[in-house]
Write a protein that holds these residues in place. Structure first.
Motif, PDB file in Angstrom:
ATOM      1  N   GLU A   2       0.831  -1.209   0.000  1.00 19.99           N
ATOM      2  CA  GLU A   2       0.000   0.000   0.000  1.00 19.99           C
ATOM      3  C   GLU A   2       0.863   1.255   0.000  1.00 19.99           C
ATOM      4  O   GLU A   2       0.587   2.227  -0.715  1.00 19.99           O
ATOM      5  N   VAL A   3       1.926   1.242   0.812  1.00 20.55           N
ATOM      6  CA  VAL A   3       2.815   2.400   0.874  1.00 20.55           C
ATOM      7  C   VAL A   3       3.515   2.612  -0.467  1.00 20.55           C
ATOM      8  O   VAL A   3       3.570   3.737  -0.995  1.00 20.55           O
ATOM      9  N   GLU A   4       4.050   1.545  -1.037  1.00 19.73           N
ATOM     10  CA  GLU A   4       4.762   1.693  -2.301  1.00 19.73           C
ATOM     11  C   GLU A   4       3.821   2.142  -3.420  1.00 19.73           C
ATOM     12  O   GLU A   4       4.192   2.955  -4.271  1.00 19.73           O
ATOM     13  N   GLU A   5       2.591   1.629  -3.425  1.00 20.22           N
ATOM     14  CA  GLU A   5       1.612   2.076  -4.423  1.00 20.22           C
ATOM     15  C   GLU A   5       1.241   3.546  -4.202  1.00 20.22           C
ATOM     16  O   GLU A   5       1.039   4.299  -5.159  1.00 20.22           O
ATOM     17  N   GLY A   6       1.169   3.955  -2.930  1.00 19.68           N
ATOM     18  CA  GLY A   6       0.872   5.352  -2.620  1.00 19.68           C
ATOM     19  C   GLY A   6       1.962   6.284  -3.112  1.00 19.68           C
ATOM     20  O   GLY A   6       1.684   7.384  -3.621  1.00 19.68           O
ATOM     21  N   VAL A   7       3.215   5.859  -2.974  1.00 19.62           N
ATOM     22  CA  VAL A   7       4.336   6.658  -3.475  1.00 19.62           C
ATOM     23  C   VAL A   7       4.262   6.792  -4.987  1.00 19.62           C
ATOM     24  O   VAL A   7       4.461   7.884  -5.548  1.00 19.62           O
ATOM     25  N   ILE A   8       3.956   5.683  -5.682  1.00 20.73           N
ATOM     26  CA  ILE A   8       3.853   5.710  -7.142  1.00 20.73           C
ATOM     27  C   ILE A   8       2.718   6.646  -7.581  1.00 20.73           C
ATOM     28  O   ILE A   8       2.874   7.439  -8.516  1.00 20.73           O
ATOM     29  N   THR A   9       1.589   6.570  -6.876  1.00 21.69           N
ATOM     30  CA  THR A   9       0.449   7.421  -7.217  1.00 21.69           C
ATOM     31  C   THR A   9       0.780   8.900  -7.020  1.00 21.69           C
ATOM     32  O   THR A   9       0.467   9.745  -7.876  1.00 21.69           O
ATOM     33  N   LEU A  10       1.419   9.220  -5.897  1.00 22.72           N
ATOM     34  CA  LEU A  10       1.761  10.615  -5.612  1.00 22.72           C
ATOM     35  C   LEU A  10       2.765  11.143  -6.637  1.00 22.72           C
ATOM     36  O   LEU A  10       2.608  12.252  -7.162  1.00 22.72           O
ATOM     37  N   ASP A  11       3.787  10.338  -6.935  1.00 19.41           N
ATOM     38  CA  ASP A  11       4.777  10.747  -7.936  1.00 19.41           C
ATOM     39  C   ASP A  11       4.106  10.946  -9.298  1.00 19.41           C
ATOM     40  O   ASP A  11       4.426  11.903 -10.024  1.00 19.41           O
ATOM     41  N   GLY A  12       3.167  10.053  -9.630  1.00 20.72           N
ATOM     42  CA  GLY A  12       2.467  10.178 -10.901  1.00 20.72           C
ATOM     43  C   GLY A  12       1.642  11.454 -10.979  1.00 20.72           C
ATOM     44  O   GLY A  12       1.618  12.131 -12.017  1.00 20.72           O
ATOM     45  N   GLU A  13       0.976  11.810  -9.876  1.00 23.19           N
ATOM     46  CA  GLU A  13       0.164  13.027  -9.850  1.00 23.19           C
ATOM     47  C   GLU A  13       1.043  14.266 -10.029  1.00 23.19           C
ATOM     48  O   GLU A  13       0.718  15.172 -10.808  1.00 23.19           O
ATOM     49  N   ILE A  14       2.161  14.303  -9.303  1.00 27.68           N
ATOM     50  CA  ILE A  14       3.073  15.445  -9.426  1.00 27.68           C
ATOM     51  C   ILE A  14       3.668  15.505 -10.832  1.00 27.68           C
ATOM     52  O   ILE A  14       3.824  16.584 -11.418  1.00 27.68           O
ATOM     53  N   SER A  15       3.958  14.339 -11.401  1.00 33.64           N
ATOM     54  CA  SER A  15       4.514  14.280 -12.762  1.00 33.64           C
ATOM     55  C   SER A  15       3.518  14.788 -13.797  1.00 33.64           C
ATOM     56  O   SER A  15       3.920  15.311 -14.853  1.00 33.64           O
ATOM     57  N   GLN A  16       2.238  14.643 -13.521  1.00 34.21           N
ATOM     58  CA  GLN A  16       1.222  15.156 -14.443  1.00 34.21           C
ATOM     59  C   GLN A  16       1.012  16.657 -14.264  1.00 34.21           C
ATOM     60  O   GLN A  16       0.799  17.393 -15.230  1.00 34.21           O
ATOM     61  N   ILE A  17       1.077  17.112 -13.010  1.00 35.08           N
ATOM     62  CA  ILE A  17       0.829  18.529 -12.736  1.00 35.08           C
ATOM     63  C   ILE A  17       1.956  19.404 -13.275  1.00 35.08           C
ATOM     64  O   ILE A  17       1.708  20.490 -13.823  1.00 35.08           O
ATOM     65  N   THR A  18       3.198  18.931 -13.156  1.00 36.95           N
ATOM     66  CA  THR A  18       4.349  19.753 -13.544  1.00 36.95           C
ATOM     67  C   THR A  18       4.286  20.212 -14.996  1.00 36.95           C
ATOM     68  O   THR A  18       4.435  21.416 -15.275  1.00 36.95           O
ATOM     69  N   PRO A  19       4.064  19.330 -15.983  1.00 39.09           N
ATOM     70  CA  PRO A  19       3.986  19.813 -17.375  1.00 39.09           C
ATOM     71  C   PRO A  19       2.772  20.699 -17.635  1.00 39.09           C
ATOM     72  O   PRO A  19       2.822  21.577 -18.512  1.00 39.09           O
ATOM     73  N   LEU A  20       1.677  20.481 -16.889  1.00 37.88           N
ATOM     74  CA  LEU A  20       0.510  21.353 -17.059  1.00 37.88           C
ATOM     75  C   LEU A  20       0.852  22.779 -16.638  1.00 37.88           C
ATOM     76  O   LEU A  20       0.446  23.757 -17.291  1.00 37.88           O
ATOM     77  N   LEU A  21       1.612  22.918 -15.545  1.00 39.41           N
ATOM     78  CA  LEU A  21       2.045  24.248 -15.102  1.00 39.41           C
ATOM     79  C   LEU A  21       2.973  24.877 -16.136  1.00 39.41           C
ATOM     80  O   LEU A  21       2.860  26.071 -16.452  1.00 39.41           O
ATOM     81  N   ASP A  22       3.891  24.076 -16.669  1.00 40.78           N
ATOM     82  CA  ASP A  22       4.801  24.597 -17.692  1.00 40.78           C
ATOM     83  C   ASP A  22       4.026  25.076 -18.918  1.00 40.78           C
ATOM     84  O   ASP A  22       4.332  26.125 -19.507  1.00 40.78           O
ATOM     85  N   ARG A  23       3.029  24.274 -19.295  1.00 34.91           N
ATOM     86  CA  ARG A  23       2.214  24.641 -20.459  1.00 34.91           C
ATOM     87  C   ARG A  23       1.481  25.954 -20.212  1.00 34.91           C
ATOM     88  O   ARG A  23       1.370  26.812 -21.097  1.00 34.91           O
ATOM     89  N   MET A  24       1.006  26.114 -18.983  1.00 35.66           N
ATOM     90  CA  MET A  24       0.279  27.331 -18.645  1.00 35.66           C
ATOM     91  C   MET A  24       1.202  28.552 -18.703  1.00 35.66           C
ATOM     92  O   MET A  24       0.822  29.615 -19.212  1.00 35.66           O
ATOM     93  N   VAL A  25       2.433  28.408 -18.211  1.00 40.26           N
ATOM     94  CA  VAL A  25       3.393  29.511 -18.246  1.00 40.26           C
ATOM     95  C   VAL A  25       3.732  29.882 -19.692  1.00 40.26           C
ATOM     96  O   VAL A  25       3.789  31.066 -20.058  1.00 40.26           O
ATOM     97  N   ARG A  26       3.954  28.861 -20.535  1.00 45.12           N
ATOM     98  CA  ARG A  26       4.298  29.135 -21.928  1.00 45.12           C
ATOM     99  C   ARG A  26       3.165  29.861 -22.651  1.00 45.12           C
ATOM    100  O   ARG A  26       3.392  30.812 -23.414  1.00 45.12           O
ATOM    101  N   ARG A  27       1.941  29.416 -22.402  1.00 44.49           N
ATOM    102  CA  ARG A  27       0.800  30.067 -23.057  1.00 44.49           C
ATOM    103  C   ARG A  27       0.612  31.498 -22.546  1.00 44.49           C
ATOM    104  O   ARG A  27       0.263  32.401 -23.324  1.00 44.49           O
ATOM    105  N   LEU A  28       0.843  31.695 -21.268  1.00 48.24           N
ATOM    106  CA  LEU A  28       0.710  33.057 -20.738  1.00 48.24           C
ATOM    107  C   LEU A  28       1.793  33.965 -21.319  1.00 48.24           C
ATOM    108  O   LEU A  28       1.536  35.142 -21.620  1.00 48.24           O
TER     109      LEU A  28
END
Length: 436
Positions: A346-372
């Motif tokens: 459960e802990v290892e799956e939780g780490v993978i899920t959290l890392d995956g969420e952050i990995s998805q958010i980071t490029p979305l923020l970059d995309r937002m900065v570039r468009r702005l």
């Protein structure tokens, strides 16, 4: 080895001991070390309520909170001052877990002296409040309730929001100190037999949890660092809201390139900001899971030590009618291990899920900065109308970069728990216990 200072008896770290009780707290089993420290004969202990050794200076609120946890199916721990039959005091760190026919309590020498002294000071104040309540005619139940409330408030001041929170922290600390003091599962002697095989299996299980302890500490270090980014993450979420705000405020014409960028920025803002605000709760939940796992491993280590040291005393011939006791101890150990594999996953799956969420958010923020940035250029570059948007572009989102690096490092860890190998050793243990 015992020593005596004034009216208090002290014992060595390796003198760990246990007792079992039924659901009402009546003692059903004990070991030789408990008999010696309590100065009660085994015949006097068995069948007596466990409060036979209760010290009058111990707050009733401590036991009320412990019973609350135990009745809820949770283990409990506390620093406890006991009174032996000869009138001398002795202090223990007690851990109590529910077992099939009641409760198992393993006691050790308190080794985290700073917390032990702080808790003792708290006890004195809480007990004084209980005595004042009793002097006004309050019932024993009411005294316990007042003491429990006062103790909870005092534990808060020490950094624990409940007795269970103290349990999660102090069991790992005390067991780590016990191991650092050199307490180990004894080596088996040359005589073959079920007790020797129990010792061998306990030694193997002890080694199986050692690496796990070190890796869990590394998880906690990283997750604590990640929790430290909470305020930065919320700042980024507010900034993401601002991205959408600075490009809105009028009816958008999608045929216009700048307005088309604005629409994309608004959509990204509405997607990213809520996900950023959800991250701290996800990080807290994962850290709580690791704390629970670290506690479970510490409790398993304690029970492994107790099984090993009791088995050795059986071989030495110092225990009376040991079969039932070793069955109870090994049963508690197996119950702990039964939960370990699923929680590790459960802990290892939780780490993978959290890392995956952050990995998805980071490029979305970059995309937002570039468009702005492109929106600013479309609006004529930096001017009074685009100044706030240009500042947001210049600032970027470095906080999320730091968080992403921590999450990736956390994901790179692995909990070294080999469930199949542990189950094999538990099968050996079960077979040896059956032969008793």
């Amino acid at each position: 080895m015992e020593t005596q200072v004034g009216y208090e008896r002290f014992f060595d770290p390796e003198d760990i001991f246990f007792s079992t009780t039924d659901r009402r707290g009546v003692i059903t089993r004990s070991n030789r070390t408990f008999d010696i420290l309590s100065r009660y004969h085994r015949d006097r202990l068995i069948g007596a309520p466990h409060n036979i050794i209760r010290h009058l200076d111990m707050p009733a609120g401590v036991f009320r909170l412990m019973w609350d946890d135990l009745e809820a199916g949770r283990p409990a721990c506390a620093y406890v001052r006991n009174r032996a039959a000869d009138g001398l005091d002795y202090c223990v760190f007690a851990t109590i877990v529910p077992v099939s026919d009641g409760f198992l309590s393993v006691r050790t020498k308190p080794l985290d002296t700073a917390t032990f002294e702080a808790v003792n000071n708290v006890y004195r104040g809480v007990r004084a409040r209980e005595r004042a309540e009793a002097a006004q005619g309050a019932s024993r139940r009411r005294v316990g309730e007042v003491g429990a409330a006062a103790l909870t408030a005092e534990l808060n001041a020490l950094g624990f929001d409940s007795l269970h929170a103290m349990t999660l922290q102090q069991v790992p600390r005390e067991i780590s100190a016990l191991v650092s003091a050199g307490v180990r599962v004894p080596q088996p002697m040359g005589v073959d037999g079920p007790v020797t095989r129990i010792l061998q299996a306990a030694g193997d299980l002890e080694r199986a949890t050692n690496l796990l302890v070190f890796e869990l500490e590394e998880y906690l270090r990283l997750l604590t660092s990640m929790s430290g980014t909470r305020s930065g993450l919320l700042d980024v979420a507010d900034r993401a809201d601002s991205f959408g705000r600075v490009v809105s405020g009028r009816r958008l014409n999608i045929a216009d390139r700048a307005d088309a960028l604005a629409a994309q920025i608004i959509e990204l803002s509405q997607t990213v900001a809520p996900r950023l605000r959800d991250l701290p709760a996800s990080m807290d939940a994962l850290r709580d899971a690791v704390l629970e796992l670290r506690y479970s491993v510490a409790l398993i280590r304690l029970h492994t030590l107790m099984v090993g040291r009791f088995a050795r005393s059986v071989l030495d011939g110092s225990e009376e009618s040991p079969a039932d006791s070793i069955v109870a101890l090994c049963g508690a150990l197996e119950a702990g291990f039964a939960q370990l594999g699923p929680v590790c996953r459960e802990v290892e799956e939780g780490v993978i899920t959290l890392d995956g969420e952050i990995s998805q958010i980071t490029p979305l923020l970059d995309r937002m900065v570039r468009r702005l940035s492109r929106w600013v250029d479309r609006r004529g570059g930096r001017n009074s109308a685009t100044a706030e948007a240009a500042d947001l572009v210049d600032h970027g989102n470095p906080e999320v970069r730091d968080l992403a690096a921590l999450a990736a490092e956390c994901r790179g860890l692995h909990l070294p728990y080999h469930e199949d190998a542990v189950n094999e050793r538990l099968a050996v243990l079960r077979e040896a216990v059956g032969q008793l």
